[in-house]
Design an enzyme around this catalytic site. Structure first.
Site, PDB file in Angstrom:
ATOM      1  N   ARG A   3       0.830  -1.202   0.000  1.00  0.00           N
ATOM      2  CA  ARG A   3       0.000   0.000   0.000  1.00  0.00           C
ATOM      3  C   ARG A   3       0.865   1.254   0.000  1.00  0.00           C
ATOM      4  NH1 ARG A   3      -4.996   1.013   0.158  1.00  0.00           N
ATOM      5  NH2 ARG A   3      -5.550  -1.161   0.575  1.00  0.00           N
ATOM      6  N   CYS A  33     -14.689   2.980  -1.895  1.00  0.00           N
ATOM      7  CA  CYS A  33     -13.425   2.853  -1.166  1.00  0.00           C
ATOM      8  C   CYS A  33     -13.646   2.830   0.347  1.00  0.00           C
ATOM      9  CB  CYS A  33     -12.516   4.020  -1.530  1.00  0.00           C
ATOM     10  SG  CYS A  33     -11.023   4.128  -0.529  1.00  0.00           S
ATOM     11  N   VAL A  84      -8.180   8.351  -3.034  1.00  0.00           N
ATOM     12  CA  VAL A  84      -9.198   8.975  -2.193  1.00  0.00           C
ATOM     13  C   VAL A  84      -9.055   8.400  -0.784  1.00  0.00           C
ATOM     14  CG1 VAL A  84     -10.903   9.508  -3.964  1.00  0.00           C
ATOM     15  CG2 VAL A  84     -10.813   7.193  -3.028  1.00  0.00           C
TER      16      VAL A  84
END
Length: 369
Positions: free
Chosen positions: A14, A45, A157
């Site tokens: 990530r 998300c 986002v």
């Protein structure tokens, strides 16, 4: 999945958020104000979903506006829908920016509908997404480049945007929800404010400890499972996810049994039935956004199919349904259409045909089942 998401051994990595400023009265630049800050989110998300729930729980819908990107993430990243001046005026007149989800209508439904005939380039305003009334950006990337012309990472986002200085305050969800909870906007919330503190000082260390292992092993664990690029890594990660779901289940089982011994009615129990302490906290918010997606998406799409929440984890399942059905901030920011369409249509490496499964049915069961 693009190779930029994986290390050389095929495991998911990530990205670290670049923008990590806060808002406070003491900050030299980013000071609290009504209408100055804006959230850009995806309803699909889970990281962005945290910020929407917190914004709603804190009564900040009239203080911080919201724009929602299209559910389909294409090769250029997240995109907004186009809008004419009439649409902009209508949104302003009807306060659509100030709703819990910026005017998206499908959040009012408790189940997803068959969407097999909806193309990825569908442009149904206030259904597939909304527009950016601030910079008239076509893509989320436009905002990133406006904040930093040399930006060279993924365009993620949520984004907390400063409409005055036209820059990004933060794109780190954990930080954004702490800012929203900090109280710096409470005086602007008016009648909406309810004085809820999601990170009370007496529970903060417990919340941080719970969040730390939930994040790595459950929130991010489903991604490490779904985006694994070889069987050995996949099998290790999926087992790890379920081991930690077992841990959450044991915690909630113990809490339920203690509460049940004290209170006669289920309603009394549920009003105190949370992961840390006997009040709603940030720990519940951060876990919820993964668990509500688990059966509709992660079981099949990310191959997290050793069990389901509804059939294998009765205490997590009760906790999930309690939050969804008894708290509008959870229910009306959860959009099963966006969730299912995004994952199944955007991850072509995982689901190359782009077929969206109809099940499970229902997406979430009633509280009294």
């Amino acid at each position: 999945m693009s190779k930029q998401w994986a290390s050389s051994d095929g495991s998911f990595k990530r990205q670290v958020s670049k923008f990590q400023e806060i808002i406070s009265a003491d900050h030299p630049i980013f000071k609290p104000a009504k209408g100055r800050y804006w959230l850009y989110v995806s309803l699909a998300c889970p990281w962005a979903h945290r910020t929407l729930i917190t914004r709603a729980l804190k009564g900040l819908t009239s203080v911080i506006g919201v724009s929602v990107v299209h559910w389909h993430l294409d090769t250029k990243g997240w995109r907004f829908l186009p809008a004419d001046e009439g649409s902009l005026e209508k949104a302003k007149r009807e306060n659509l920016y100030k709703s819990k989800v910026g005017g998206i209508r499908s959040t009012l439904s408790d189940k997803s509908s068959p969407e097999g005939d909806i193309p990825n380039d569908s442009a149904r305003l206030f259904v597939d997404g909304t527009f950016d009334p601030n910079e008239r950006a076509q893509r989320l990337s436009d905002l990133y480049y406006k904040a930093d012309p040399e930006y060279n990472a993924r365009f993620t986002v949520p984004v907390l945007w400063d409409t005055k200085l036209k820059t990004i305050v933060s794109n780190e969800s954990a930080q954004i929800i702490r800012v929203l909870n900090s109280g710096v906007f409470d005086k602007f919330a008016g009648d909406e404010t309810i004085g809820l503190d999601l990170v009370p000082s007496e529970l903060e260390s417990q919340i941080d400890e719970f969040n730390s292992w939930v994040y790595d092993n459950i929130n991010n664990g489903v991604y490490k499972t779904g985006f694994a690029e070889n069987a050995e890594i996949y099998e290790k990660e999926v087992v790890n996810v379920f081991q930690h779901l077992d841990k959450v289940e044991a915690i909630l089982k113990q809490r339920y049994e203690v509460l049940k011994s004290r209170y006669q009615s289920l309603d009394e129990v549920l009003s105190r039935y949370f992961t840390v302490g006997e009040q709603l906290t940030e720990a519940d918010v951060r876990l919820y956004t993964t668990i509500v997606r688990f059966d509709p998406v992660y079981v099949q799409h990310f191959k997290c199919n050793l069990n389901s929440i509804r059939d294998g984890y009765p205490f997590i399942h009760l906790w999930l349904r309690n939050l969804y059905w008894n708290y509008d901030a959870f229910r009306y920011t959860t959009d099963f259409d966006h969730i299912k369409l995004h994952y199944t249509r955007s991850h072509s490496r995982i689901n190359p045909l782009g077929i969206t499964p109809l099940g499970p049915s229902p997406d979430i069961r009633s509280l009294r089942d």
